[in-house]
Design an enzyme around this catalytic site. Structure first.
Site, PDB file in Angstrom:
ATOM      1  N   GLY A  77     162.068 147.354  35.072  1.00 13.64           N
ATOM      2  CA  GLY A  77     162.824 146.272  35.688  1.00 13.64           C
ATOM      3  C   GLY A  77     162.797 146.228  37.196  1.00 13.64           C
ATOM      4  O   GLY A  77     163.695 145.646  37.807  1.00 13.64           O
ATOM      5  N   MET A 111     156.070 142.374  28.051  1.00 14.62           N
ATOM      6  CA  MET A 111     154.853 142.911  27.448  1.00 14.62           C
ATOM      7  C   MET A 111     154.639 142.373  26.034  1.00 14.62           C
ATOM      8  O   MET A 111     154.278 143.114  25.115  1.00 14.62           O
ATOM      9  CB  MET A 111     154.921 144.440  27.434  1.00 14.62           C
ATOM     10  CG  MET A 111     155.147 145.062  28.792  1.00 14.62           C
ATOM     11  SD  MET A 111     153.892 144.569  30.017  1.00 14.62           S
ATOM     12  CE  MET A 111     152.461 145.401  29.356  1.00 14.62           C
ATOM     13  N   ARG A 112     154.834 141.084  25.863  1.00 16.88           N
ATOM     14  CA  ARG A 112     154.591 140.459  24.564  1.00 16.88           C
ATOM     15  C   ARG A 112     153.734 139.214  24.764  1.00 16.88           C
ATOM     16  O   ARG A 112     153.919 138.470  25.724  1.00 16.88           O
ATOM     17  CB  ARG A 112     155.907 140.046  23.873  1.00 16.88           C
ATOM     18  CG  ARG A 112     156.927 141.158  23.683  1.00 16.88           C
ATOM     19  CD  ARG A 112     156.405 142.260  22.811  1.00 16.88           C
ATOM     20  NE  ARG A 112     156.025 141.790  21.478  1.00 16.88           N
ATOM     21  CZ  ARG A 112     155.381 142.542  20.590  1.00 16.88           C
ATOM     22  NH1 ARG A 112     155.006 143.763  20.904  1.00 16.88           N
ATOM     23  NH2 ARG A 112     155.069 142.037  19.409  1.00 16.88           N
ATOM     24  N   ASN A 138     154.688 133.956  35.374  1.00 14.16           N
ATOM     25  CA  ASN A 138     154.279 135.314  35.017  1.00 14.16           C
ATOM     26  C   ASN A 138     153.693 136.012  36.238  1.00 14.16           C
ATOM     27  O   ASN A 138     153.142 135.387  37.135  1.00 14.16           O
ATOM     28  CB  ASN A 138     153.232 135.293  33.897  1.00 14.16           C
ATOM     29  CG  ASN A 138     152.883 136.697  33.423  1.00 14.16           C
ATOM     30  OD1 ASN A 138     153.758 137.523  33.179  1.00 14.16           O
ATOM     31  ND2 ASN A 138     151.604 136.992  33.300  1.00 14.16           N
ATOM     32  N   HIS A 182     151.066 139.171  37.307  1.00 12.69           N
ATOM     33  CA  HIS A 182     149.989 139.997  36.751  1.00 12.69           C
ATOM     34  C   HIS A 182     149.366 140.856  37.847  1.00 12.69           C
ATOM     35  O   HIS A 182     149.105 140.360  38.955  1.00 12.69           O
ATOM     36  CB  HIS A 182     148.915 139.109  36.117  1.00 12.69           C
ATOM     37  CG  HIS A 182     147.805 139.891  35.486  1.00 12.69           C
ATOM     38  ND1 HIS A 182     147.971 140.563  34.292  1.00 12.69           N
ATOM     39  CD2 HIS A 182     146.533 140.148  35.891  1.00 12.69           C
ATOM     40  CE1 HIS A 182     146.837 141.184  33.988  1.00 12.69           C
ATOM     41  NE2 HIS A 182     145.957 140.945  34.942  1.00 12.69           N
TER      42      HIS A 182
END
Length: 224
Positions: free
Chosen positions: A40, A118-119, A135, A137
């Protein structure tokens, strides 16, 4: 194809590792829901920026899928409501995403932020918040998509990698790029040392991208 956000050509928003702090955007606070699976740190970066009045936003809810995720402790420190949706309790990815959508809608969320989620998501979630899911990355997309972006960059022996904030589409790590930061790879870097330096930049561009989104929303709602 160029993608614009608040008049900015998002394809040219390659920024250096030293970027200015986002400014507080007057107007209505952006209501965001955060999804996280791990420690987190990115969640805390958002929450701290809100607390420091760098961001005009409010975290309506944190959804996490791992019962042991340390992000919960961080959320509790900032007084953010947390909801566990354990992916192991759902037969299909679509079932989990339906529960996520229901929870986000119940908490009046405008935008969704994946902060280490992480899905793999399905159209159920993407279509419920079209072009309103962010998102983060750890690579300069479109290079090195997937969960091992840092390791892929090291294996490829490239000299520069970085991180990307982008809008989410169904294909993994695709979608219009909002902001990127470049991070040089040093001769003796390991996945751990490289990821630690990338993470510093992740926090900056994530906050910067949310600030841009907030500006976009308020310009739409309160045109000058």
């Amino acid at each position: 194809m160029n993608v614009t956000l608040t008049g900015i050509d998002a394809t040219s928003c390659l920024i250096s590792p030293t970027i200015p702090s986002p400014s507080f955007i007057p107007g209505e606070a952006l209501k965001i829901g955060v999804l996280a699976s791990g420690s987190g740190t990115n969640f805390e970066a958002i929450a701290q920026a809100i607390q420091n009045q760098q961001l005009n936003a409010k975290i309506q809810v944190l959804i996490y899928n791992n019962p042991d995720a340390k992000v919960v402790e961080r959320a509790q420190r900032f007084g953010v409501k947390t909801i566990l949706l354990n992916h192991r309790h759902y037969k299909k990815r679509e079932d989990l995403d339906q529960a996520i959508v229901k929870t986000l809608k119940e908490h009046d969320v405008d935008w969704v932020v994946f902060a280490g989620w992480m899905r793999i998501v399905t159209p159920v979630l993407v279509d419920a918040f079209p072009q309103k899911i962010i998102n983060l990355h750890p690579s300069l997309l479109p290079s090195f998509p997937g969960i091992h972006g840092v390791e892929q960059a090291l294996d490829a022996k490239v000299k520069i990698t970085g991180c990307t904030v982008h809008l989410v589409e169904v294909e993994v790590d695709s979608g219009p790029i909002l902001m990127q930061a470049a991070v040089p790879i040093l001769p003796h870097d390991t996945p751990e040392t490289l990821h630690a330096r990338i993470q510093v930049q992740e926090h900056k561009i994530l906050i910067g991208a949310i600030s841009l989104v907030t500006q976009q929303q308020n310009q739409t709602q309160f045109p000058s």
